[in-house]
Design a protein around this motif. Structure first.
Motif, short mmCIF file in Angstrom:
data_model
loop_
_atom_site.label_atom_id
_atom_site.label_comp_id
_atom_site.label_asym_id
_atom_site.label_seq_id
_atom_site.Cartn_x
_atom_site.Cartn_y
_atom_site.Cartn_z
N ASN A 407 -3.75 1.63 -12.86
CA ASN A 407 -4.60 1.91 -11.70
C ASN A 407 -5.92 2.49 -12.19
OD1 ASN A 407 -2.89 1.11 -9.46
ND2 ASN A 407 -1.56 2.80 -10.09
N ILE A 417 -0.53 3.63 -6.57
CA ILE A 417 -1.03 2.83 -5.45
C ILE A 417 0.16 1.99 -4.95
CG2 ILE A 417 -2.81 1.24 -4.66
CD1 ILE A 417 -3.75 4.03 -5.75
N VAL A 431 -8.84 -0.28 -3.55
CA VAL A 431 -8.42 1.02 -3.03
C VAL A 431 -9.43 1.50 -2.00
CG1 VAL A 431 -7.02 1.76 -4.99
CG2 VAL A 431 -9.49 2.13 -5.02
N ALA A 488 -4.80 0.93 0.26
CA ALA A 488 -5.47 -0.14 -0.48
C ALA A 488 -5.15 -1.47 0.17
CB ALA A 488 -5.03 -0.13 -1.95
#
Length: 636
Positions: A407, A417, A431, A488
C-alpha cells in the motif's frame, strides 16, 4: 520506545544510540535493536563492560538525563558483609557521529586496591534492513571485516566492492591489554583490559570515544544547528506537549542537500527505523509547523525538489515529476538490494508537495519558494495527471509493489486497505484521502499560477480539473448504506467498504461539500471510532478491527491532527476540543511526548493509553501534532 522496552535511547545530530540498562550494547536485532547508528547502519554492535571479571550490578540503571546523555551507577558484585570495593559512575553521550563515555571509579575502602576493568567492543556495520525480523536475508559477496590497533585506539573496517565504512575507538588511558574476545575468537570483537590503581577512597577515570565514519560523509561530521526555545510562562498541558514536540523535531532534524546544492535541515521521520528524509512524513510535519516554523517547510520543499523523479525506474518506482517517498544511505540501498535508496512508492507525497508549496506562500507571503520551484511544481502536476492516474482513471491510483510497499498511502502496511471482511484491496487502488490531497493540490497550484506565475490559462485548466474531481468523488466514493465515504476504490471500481479514519482527511482537503462533511465529522466522534484518547484508524466492531494492529484499529496522533484541522475547517468546535483533550491527556502519560501510534483500546478500559509495541519515538509528525492541534483550536 514502548513501555515494555527498558533500553535507553540517546539522539543528537542525526545519530542515535540504544543502550541496555547497564549502558551496554549486545548486538540485538528485531523491534528494538541496540547499538550506535548513523546513516542506516549500526557502527557499534557490542559494548560490554565487566569489572573484576564479572558483569557489574546496576545500582542505578542507565537513565537519560537529557535527550543525548545518560548516567548510571555500577559496582562489582558484593554482599552485606563484603560490600563492593569500588563504585563505577558511568556517563554516556551521543553527538554528531559519536558516542563518548566517561567512567569514574571511586574506591569505597581505606586501603589501596586494583580494579580490573574490561570492555568488549565490536562493530558489525549491519544495515538497518538486516536488523528487522522479517525473514529476509541479503547476500554480501566479497565483504571483508577487519580490526586493527592504531596509535591511539582501535579501527573497525568494513569493505565490499566500492563500499567502505569504518568505526574508530580512542581511549585515555591506554589499556594494559587488547585481546580477541574469548567468547567469539573468529570475530572482529576485541576485549580491552585496564588495571586501575585506586588509593584509599581515591578515584580513577577512563575516557572513551567511538566515532562512526560512514561512506559518503567527512571524517569530522558537523553538528546540526539547534534552536533555543524560550520557556513558556505558566504552561498548560498543551503548551508542554508543544514544547516537547518542538524539542523532538529538533532531535530528528537532519542535514540534506537542497535543490541548488545547498545544505538544508529537514525533519526525518522517526527512530529507530526512519532517521532519514521521508516525503509524506516530512511534508505533513512541515505543514503542522508552518505557522510556527515556516523555514522548515521551505527546507523540506527544497530537499524534495532535489530528489524529484526524472526518469522511469520500475525497481524504485521513480517516474518523472514524482516526489520521493524515502531516501536511504545504507549498504543495501547502495547495491540496490532494497529499492529504498530513493524510493518513490507513495501516491500522496506529490500532491502534498504542492499543498505545502502553496501553504508556505499563503502563510508567509514569501514568493521565493514558489518562484524557485515553479518547474518542479508543474512537473508534479504533470505526474498527477499522467502516471498518477487522474486522466486515465479519474483518480490518483497506485499498484501494489511486491518488492516494496503493498500500500502506498499513509496506511502503508499490508492489509491496511481492506473491505469489511478483511480482504486486502487489489490495484490499481484509489485511496480516498489521496483524492482529497489531489483536489487541494490542484486548487492551490491554480492560485500560485494566478498570483505568482502569472499564468491564467494554466490556473483555469487546473481549477477545471479540480472541479471535475470534486464532482465525481462523492458519486463514486459515498456509501449510502453506511452514510460514509469508502476507504478506497479497488481496481474494478468497487468501493472498499471498511469504515476508516481516512475520511477525516477529506475534511482537511475540502473536497467534500458542507452536508457530507458534517456527516463525516459527526460520525468520527462516535464511540466505535473515538477511543477517548484518539480517533481509531478503523472503527471498532468490524471484522478486520484489531486494536494492536498498525493501521486497522490503532490510533495515530498525526492522523488525528489532520482530522482536527479538517474539523476546524468546517466549524466543528466541540469535536476539535474533544480530539485535542484526548490526545493531550495521552501525552501527559508519556512525559508530554506523543508516540507514533497508540493501541485502540477505549479510554474507559485502562488507566492510561496502551502503548503500541512497535511505535517509533520520537517520531516527527507525532511530535508536530500538538502544534497542529493548537492551530485547529485557534481556527474554531
Amino acid at each position: 520506545m514502548t513501555a515494555a522496552d527498558t533500553r535507553v535511547q540517546l539522539v543528537r545530530d542525526a545519530t542515535f544510540a540504544r543502550l541496555d540498562t547497564d549502558g551496554g550494547i549486545t548486538g540485538t536485532r528485531g523491534t528494538t535493536p541496540d547499538g550506535l547508528f548513523l546513516r542506516d547502519a549500526r557502527h557499534l554492535s557490542r559494548w560490554q563492560l565487566t569489572v573484576d571479571g564479572t558483569s557489574p550490578v546496576a545500582l542505578v540503571p542507565a537513565t537519560a538525563q537529557t535527550d543525548h546523555t545518560a548516567t548510571g551507577v555500577l559496582t562489582p558484585k558484593g554482599t552485606r558483609d563484603n560490600p563492593p570495593a569500588y563504585t563505577v559512575f558511568r556517563q554516556q553521550t551521543v553527538s554528531a557521529g559519536a558516542l563518548t563515555e566517561h567512567l569514574r571509579l571511586v574506591s569505597n575502602r581505606p586501603d589501596p586496591l586494583t580494579a580490573r576493568v574490561a570492555l568488549t567492543v565490536d562493530a558489525d556495520f549491519a544495515d538497518l534492513f538486516e536488523l528487522r525480523v522479517d525473514d529476509r536475508h541479503y547476500p554480501k559477496p566479497g565483504a571483508r571485516h577487519a580490526t586493527q590497533l592504531t596509535d591511539d585506539g582501535l579501527l573497525f573496517d568494513y569493505r565490499r566492492a566500492d563500499w567502505h565504512t569504518r568505526t574508530t575507538l580512542t581511549y585515555r588511558p591506554a589499556p594494559d591489554a587488547v585481546t580477541t574476545a574469548q567468547d567469539t575468537p573468529q570475530s572482529t570483537a576485541r576485549t580491552l583490559t585496564w588495571h586501575l590503581e585506586l588509593d584509599g577512597h581515591g578515584e580513577a577515570e577512563l575516557h572513551l570515544t567511538v566515532r562512526a565514519q560512514p561512506q559518503g560523509l567527512p571524517t569530522d561530521i558537523p553538528a546540526v544547528p539547534h534552536r533555543r526555545r524560550a520557556p513558556a510562562t505558566a504552561p498548560d498541558d498543551l503548551t508542554r506537549t508543544c514544547e516537547r514536540g518542538l524539542a523532538d523535531v529538533d532531535l530528528l532534524t537532519i542535514p540534506v542537500t537542497g535543490v541548488d546544492g545547498e545544505e538544508v535541515y529537514v525533519p526525518a521521520a522517526g527512530i529507530p527505523w526512519f532517521l532519514t528524509l521521508f516525503g509524506r512524513d516530512s511534508l505533513l510535519t512541515s505543514y503542522f509547523l508552518l505557522p510556527y516554523r515556516p523555514e522548515t517547510a521551505a527546507a523540506t520543499l527544497s530537499a524534495l525538489a532535489a530528489t524529484q523523479g526524472q526518469r522511469y525506474d520500475a525497481f524504485s518506482g521513480e517516474q518523472p515529476g514524482r516526489i520521493v517517498h524515502e531516501t536511504r544511505h545504507g549498504e543495501l540501498a547502495h547495491f540496490r538490494q532494497v529499492p529504498y535508496g530513493r524510493y518513490y512508492g507513495a501516491v500522496d507525497a506529490t500532491p502534498l508537495f504542492l499543498v505545502l508549496l502553496h501553504a508556505h506562500y499563503e502563510t508567509t507571503g514569501d514568493r521565493s519558494p514558489a518562484v524557485r520551484l515553479e518547474q518542479h511544481a508543474r512537473q508534479a502536476v504533470d505526474w498527477m495527471l499522467t502516471d498518477g492516474g487522474l486522466e486515465k482513471h479519474g483518480y490518483l491510483v497506485y499498484t501494489p509493489d511486491p518488492g516494496g510497499l503493498v500500500n502506498q498511502n499513509w496506511k502503508d502496511s499490508a492489509g491496511a486497505i481492506c473491505f469489511t471482511d478483511g480482504t486486502q484491496a487489489q490495484g490499481p487502488i484509489a485511496v480516498s484521502e489521496a483524492q482529497g490531497y489531489a483536489y487541494d493540490a490542484l486548487v492551490r497550484t491554480a492560485d500560485l499560477a494566478d498570483d505568482v506565475w502569472q499564468d491564467e490559462p494554466y490556473a483555469h485548466r487546473l481549477r477545471e480539473a479540480a472541479a471535475r474531481l470534486r464532482s465525481r468523488f462523492v458519486t463514486d466514493f459515498w456509501m449510502p448504506g453506511a452514510d460514509f465515504p469508502a476507504l478506497a476504490l479497488d481496481g474494478d471500481g468497487r468501493r472498499v467498504d471498511a469504515l476508516a479514519s481516512d475520511a477525516g482527511h477529506l475534511l482537511w482537503s475540502g473536497i467534500l461539500d458542507a452536508e457530507h462533511a458534517h456527516r463525516v465529522g459527526r460520525r468520527l466522534l462516535e464511540p466505535d471510532f473515538f477511543s477517548g484518547w484518539a480517533i481509531r484508524t478503523l472503527a471498532a466492531g468490524q471484522k478486520p478491527y484489531h486494536p494492536l494492529s498498525y493501521h486497522r484499529g490503532s490510533a495515530w496522533p498525526h492522523d488525528n491532527a489532520v482530522i482536527a484541522l479538517g474539523l476546524a475547517r468546517y466549524g466543528f468546535a466541540v469535536e476539535v476540543n474533544t480530539v485535542t483533550e484526548g490526545l493531550i491527556a495521552a501525552a501527559t502519560r508519556h512525559a508530554y511526548r506523543l508516540p507514533e501510534v497508540i493501541a485502540g483500546y477505549a479510554r474507559s478500559a485502562t488507566a492510561g493509553p496502551v502503548p503500541y509495541p512497535h511505535a517509533c519515538s520520537p517520531q516527527a509528525w507525532a511530535a508536530a501534532t500538538p502544534l497542529a492541534l493548537h492551530t485547529a483550536l485557534q481556527q474554531v
